[in-house]
Design a protein around this motif. Sequence first.
Motif, PDB file in Angstrom:
ATOM      1  N   PHE A   1       0.847  -1.193   0.000  1.00 56.58           N
ATOM      2  CA  PHE A   1       0.000   0.000   0.000  1.00 56.58           C
ATOM      3  C   PHE A   1       0.882   1.242   0.000  1.00 56.58           C
ATOM      4  CE2 PHE A   1      -2.974  -2.952   2.095  1.00 56.58           C
ATOM      5  CZ  PHE A   1      -4.128  -2.689   1.377  1.00 56.58           C
ATOM      6  N   TYR A   2       0.406   2.256  -0.691  1.00 56.34           N
ATOM      7  CA  TYR A   2       1.046   3.572  -0.592  1.00 56.34           C
ATOM      8  C   TYR A   2      -0.048   4.622  -0.556  1.00 56.34           C
ATOM      9  CZ  TYR A   2       3.382   7.879  -1.833  1.00 56.34           C
ATOM     10  OH  TYR A   2       3.810   9.186  -1.832  1.00 56.34           O
ATOM     11  N   ALA A   3      -0.028   5.467   0.467  1.00 55.98           N
ATOM     12  CA  ALA A   3      -0.975   6.576   0.579  1.00 55.98           C
ATOM     13  C   ALA A   3      -0.231   7.855   0.201  1.00 55.98           C
ATOM     14  CB  ALA A   3      -1.521   6.681   2.001  1.00 55.98           C
ATOM     15  N   PRO A   4      -0.465   8.377  -1.007  1.00 58.67           N
ATOM     16  CA  PRO A   4       0.240   9.581  -1.445  1.00 58.67           C
ATOM     17  C   PRO A   4       0.014  10.742  -0.482  1.00 58.67           C
ATOM     18  CG  PRO A   4      -0.919   8.565  -3.281  1.00 58.67           C
ATOM     19  CD  PRO A   4      -1.386   7.870  -2.035  1.00 58.67           C
ATOM     20  N   ASP A   5       1.097  11.434  -0.173  1.00 60.01           N
ATOM     21  CA  ASP A   5       0.990  12.611   0.689  1.00 60.01           C
ATOM     22  C   ASP A   5       1.908  13.691   0.150  1.00 60.01           C
ATOM     23  OD1 ASP A   5       3.382  11.338   1.436  1.00 60.01           O
ATOM     24  OD2 ASP A   5       3.226  11.975   3.513  1.00 60.01           O
ATOM     25  N   GLY A   6       2.011  14.772   0.872  1.00 63.56           N
ATOM     26  CA  GLY A   6       2.759  15.922   0.372  1.00 63.56           C
ATOM     27  C   GLY A   6       1.906  16.698  -0.618  1.00 63.56           C
ATOM     28  N   SER A   7       2.504  17.676  -1.233  1.00 61.47           N
ATOM     29  CA  SER A   7       1.808  18.494  -2.222  1.00 61.47           C
ATOM     30  C   SER A   7       2.850  18.967  -3.229  1.00 61.47           C
ATOM     31  CB  SER A   7       1.124  19.681  -1.535  1.00 61.47           C
ATOM     32  OG  SER A   7       2.074  20.457  -0.834  1.00 61.47           O
ATOM     33  N   PRO A   8       2.417  19.550  -4.350  1.00 56.84           N
ATOM     34  CA  PRO A   8       3.401  20.010  -5.326  1.00 56.84           C
ATOM     35  C   PRO A   8       4.451  20.918  -4.679  1.00 56.84           C
ATOM     36  CG  PRO A   8       1.233  20.059  -6.301  1.00 56.84           C
ATOM     37  CD  PRO A   8       1.056  19.737  -4.834  1.00 56.84           C
ATOM     38  N   GLY A   9       5.715  20.542  -4.858  1.00 55.77           N
ATOM     39  CA  GLY A   9       6.810  21.310  -4.297  1.00 55.77           C
ATOM     40  C   GLY A   9       7.180  20.945  -2.871  1.00 55.77           C
ATOM     41  N   VAL A  10       6.357  20.099  -2.215  1.00 56.23           N
ATOM     42  CA  VAL A  10       6.603  19.690  -0.835  1.00 56.23           C
ATOM     43  C   VAL A  10       6.632  18.164  -0.770  1.00 56.23           C
ATOM     44  CG1 VAL A  10       5.748  19.741   1.538  1.00 56.23           C
ATOM     45  CG2 VAL A  10       5.420  21.725   0.058  1.00 56.23           C
ATOM     46  N   ASN A  11       7.780  17.611  -0.374  1.00 50.67           N
ATOM     47  CA  ASN A  11       7.889  16.158  -0.271  1.00 50.67           C
ATOM     48  C   ASN A  11       6.950  15.606   0.781  1.00 50.67           C
ATOM     49  OD1 ASN A  11       9.743  15.474  -2.219  1.00 50.67           O
ATOM     50  ND2 ASN A  11      11.494  15.571  -0.854  1.00 50.67           N
ATOM     51  N   GLY A  12       6.413  14.430   0.485  1.00 48.37           N
ATOM     52  CA  GLY A  12       5.644  13.701   1.468  1.00 48.37           C
ATOM     53  C   GLY A  12       6.587  12.901   2.356  1.00 48.37           C
ATOM     54  N   THR A  13       6.016  12.211   3.330  1.00 46.37           N
ATOM     55  CA  THR A  13       6.818  11.370   4.211  1.00 46.37           C
ATOM     56  C   THR A  13       6.372   9.914   4.179  1.00 46.37           C
ATOM     57  OG1 THR A  13       5.387  11.902   6.079  1.00 46.37           O
ATOM     58  CG2 THR A  13       7.365  13.260   5.788  1.00 46.37           C
ATOM     59  N   ASN A  14       5.209   9.622   3.609  1.00 48.72           N
ATOM     60  CA  ASN A  14       4.737   8.244   3.527  1.00 48.72           C
ATOM     61  C   ASN A  14       5.618   7.436   2.587  1.00 48.72           C
ATOM     62  OD1 ASN A  14       2.652   8.957   5.183  1.00 48.72           O
ATOM     63  ND2 ASN A  14       1.078   8.945   3.602  1.00 48.72           N
ATOM     64  N   ASP A  15       5.697   6.151   2.840  1.00 50.44           N
ATOM     65  CA  ASP A  15       6.447   5.230   1.993  1.00 50.44           C
ATOM     66  C   ASP A  15       5.543   4.027   1.727  1.00 50.44           C
ATOM     67  OD1 ASP A  15       8.509   3.962   0.595  1.00 50.44           O
ATOM     68  OD2 ASP A  15       9.997   4.344   2.151  1.00 50.44           O
ATOM     69  N   TRP A  16       5.990   3.127   0.878  1.00 49.66           N
ATOM     70  CA  TRP A  16       5.247   1.905   0.620  1.00 49.66           C
ATOM     71  C   TRP A  16       5.199   1.069   1.888  1.00 49.66           C
ATOM     72  CZ3 TRP A  16       2.381   0.647  -3.529  1.00 49.66           C
ATOM     73  CH2 TRP A  16       2.519   1.455  -4.650  1.00 49.66           C
ATOM     74  N   GLU A  17       4.014   0.535   2.201  1.00 48.99           N
ATOM     75  CA  GLU A  17       3.833  -0.341   3.356  1.00 48.99           C
ATOM     76  C   GLU A  17       3.709  -1.775   2.851  1.00 48.99           C
ATOM     77  OE1 GLU A  17       0.769   0.951   6.156  1.00 48.99           O
ATOM     78  OE2 GLU A  17       0.696   2.804   4.984  1.00 48.99           O
ATOM     79  N   GLU A  18       4.485  -2.669   3.460  1.00 53.60           N
ATOM     80  CA  GLU A  18       4.442  -4.075   3.080  1.00 53.60           C
ATOM     81  C   GLU A  18       4.962  -4.899   4.249  1.00 53.60           C
ATOM     82  OE1 GLU A  18       6.297  -6.943  -0.410  1.00 53.60           O
ATOM     83  OE2 GLU A  18       7.071  -4.916  -0.184  1.00 53.60           O
TER      84      GLU A  18
END
Length: 115
Positions: free
Chosen positions: A86-103
């Motif tokens: 699973f991956y829940a996209p986060d962040g926004s344009p120009g701002v990195n997210g912190t979520n990663d793939w969960e397995e």
Amino acid sequence: MPPLLATVGINGKVSFLEKSGTSEFSNSTGAYELDLSLVNDFDHAWREMHVKTDVFCSAAIVRPDKAARILNVGGWSLTSTFGIRFYAPDGSPGVNGTNDWEENLSDLQLQVRMA
């Protein structure tokens, strides 16, 4: 290495998965996210992410939930054939997210192996 799967997330970024162990780069993690708002800044446009098993021959969909999570299942061999990622996209344009793939095969997998 060309990606096997590319999915546009709800955050407007593109998530890429590649076949584990076949990248021309020894430090490949198998998963990356491209921030399209930063394509003119190569060093900041790409975010390294991680998968634990090989996604070759897997399939992916975007779930119709509020987070628009990406679900990736299956794989090429050994434990990856049972993989659920699973991956829940986060962040926004120009701002990195912190979520990663969960397995985590010990918590969730496609099949139960018979002894």
